[in-house]
Each structure stands twice: as C-alpha cells, then as structure tokens.
Enzyme design. Structure first.
Site, PDB file in Angstrom:
ATOM      1  N   THR A   1      -0.818   7.722  -0.831  1.00 53.25           N
ATOM      2  CA  THR A   1      -2.153   7.649  -1.457  1.00 53.25           C
ATOM      3  C   THR A   1      -3.026   6.559  -0.845  1.00 53.25           C
ATOM      4  OG1 THR A   1      -1.476   6.048  -3.141  1.00 53.25           O
ATOM      5  CG2 THR A   1      -1.157   8.400  -3.656  1.00 53.25           C
TER       6      THR A   1
ATOM      7  N   ASP B   1      -6.130  -6.815  14.589  1.00 56.68           N
ATOM      8  CA  ASP B   1      -5.373  -7.272  13.424  1.00 56.68           C
ATOM      9  C   ASP B   1      -5.351  -8.798  13.414  1.00 56.68           C
ATOM     10  OD1 ASP B   1      -2.848  -8.264  12.019  1.00 56.68           O
ATOM     11  OD2 ASP B   1      -2.879  -6.151  11.420  1.00 56.68           O
TER      12      ASP B   1
ATOM     13  N   ARG C   1       0.851  -1.186   0.000  1.00 56.18           N
ATOM     14  CA  ARG C   1       0.000   0.000   0.000  1.00 56.18           C
ATOM     15  C   ARG C   1       0.890   1.240   0.000  1.00 56.18           C
ATOM     16  NH1 ARG C   1      -5.185   0.278   0.924  1.00 56.18           N
ATOM     17  NH2 ARG C   1      -5.252  -1.759   1.896  1.00 56.18           N
TER      18      ARG C   1
ATOM     19  N   ASP D   1      -1.813 -10.452  13.431  1.00 57.27           N
ATOM     20  CA  ASP D   1      -1.155 -10.375  14.740  1.00 57.27           C
ATOM     21  C   ASP D   1      -1.775 -11.364  15.720  1.00 57.27           C
ATOM     22  OD1 ASP D   1       0.687  -8.446  14.037  1.00 57.27           O
ATOM     23  OD2 ASP D   1      -0.551  -6.774  14.719  1.00 57.27           O
TER      24      ASP D   1
END
Length: 195
Positions: free
Chosen positions: A94, A186, A90, A189
C-alpha cells in the site's frame, strides 16, 4: 543546494553542507519562539545576559538513521532540546507508513515540536509523524526538511494547515518512482557514503 545536488560531491562536503543548511533552517524555525533574559553575576558586577529560548523544545524524526549531520545541526542549534524518535516502516503493497515505535519526553504535549527529516517527497511519512504528535496532545508543530516536492507540501498543508514547513529548497515535482526532481538522490546514502 547546488553542491548538494552534484553527484560528484564528496561525502565529507555533503555532510558539512547538510549541517550548515540544517543550522540555518533551525534558526528560521526557532526565530518566533519566546525569549527570556537572565540576570547573572560576573566577577565584576550584575549583568543581564542575552536573550535565551524560553520555550520547551522537542526535536524528533521518523528517520534519525538517515539524518546524520542534519540531526546534529538541529541539536547543536538548540542544545536544550529534548529528543524523541518515531520509528516507521512503509507497507510494501500500500506504500502507507506505519508507526512501530514512538519514544517521547514525558511532557511532550507542553513542548514546541520540530520534526526533522531530510526530504519531503510524497509527504506520507511526515503526515504520519505529525498525526502521531497530535495524538499525544501536541499543538505547536513545525516540520524542517532540506528539500521538498510540491506534492509533499500540498499534502501537509491540506492535512495539517496549522503546521509550518521550513525547507532549504522546493523542487519541481516527483517522478513516476516518487523521487524528487531534480533532487539530490538519497540523502541518507549520501551522508553515510553507502552508495
């Protein structure tokens, strides 16, 4: 899902439940695929075996490192599936996803595609993964996620109305940081015990 959401759930229990939900979602995602039966000869007589999937399936994800037992559940549920991988990063400015790696079976355009990811938040990465598969000629694509936000579902339905989404639960919304609320944290995780 309640056990997955609980921040005190152990890594072991989290993995087991992710695997269990993954198998259930895979079952739902594959229930409409064509079946065939097979004649076999037992030591006693001829026998027509139970239905088996006739479709060529490819399971893949843009984040297999985050998948852990979710990925395994999909492969166990459809043991003959070919597996591919789309690597993405990513852009920090942006926030747009960019494909940097894509390894697929040779006959990918002939296969039923199941894209597997634990979370569908904004939908940007799933949108990019689906677009990558369509560039390669794939037409029968399904997206399988443990948890989805309405914003991600809306983006996929808008950009890919031909793609069915299968998920364990749809949550309320995304917060200002792009996290699913109430969510489960997450998933990577929690699967690997890294936080």
């Amino acid at each position: 899902m309640t056990i997955l959401r609980d921040k005190n759930t152990s890594v072991k229990d989290f993995r087991e439940i992710v695997s269990e939900i993954g198998m259930l979602i895979t079952y739902e995602a594959t229930r409409d695929l064509p079946l065939t039966t097979k004649e076999v000869e037992t030591p006693i007589c001829q026998n027509r075996g139970p239905p088996q999937l006739r479709a060529k399936i490819r399971c893949g994800s843009h984040s297999p490192g985050r998948l852990g037992t979710w990925w395994t559940a999909c492969c166990v549920s459809v043991p003959g599936a070919r597996v591919g991988h789309i690597g993405m990063y990513r852009d920090e400015e942006t926030l747009e996803p960019h494909v940097y790696f894509c390894k697929m079976p040779k006959d990918i355009e002939e296969r039923d595609i199941m894209i597997v990811d634990p979370m569908l938040a904004t939908g940007g990465s799933a949108d990019a993964a689906i677009s990558e598969m369509k560039k390669r000629g794939c037409v029968n694509i399904k997206l399988m996620v443990l948890l989805a936000a309405p914003e991600g579902i809306e983006l996929i339905q808008k950009n890919h109305p031909d793609v069915d989404i299968f998920c364990g639960a749809v949550d309320d919304h995304l917060n200002e940081h792009g996290y699913i609320v109430p969510g489960l944290g997450d998933a990577g995780d929690r699967i690997f015990g890294t936080k």
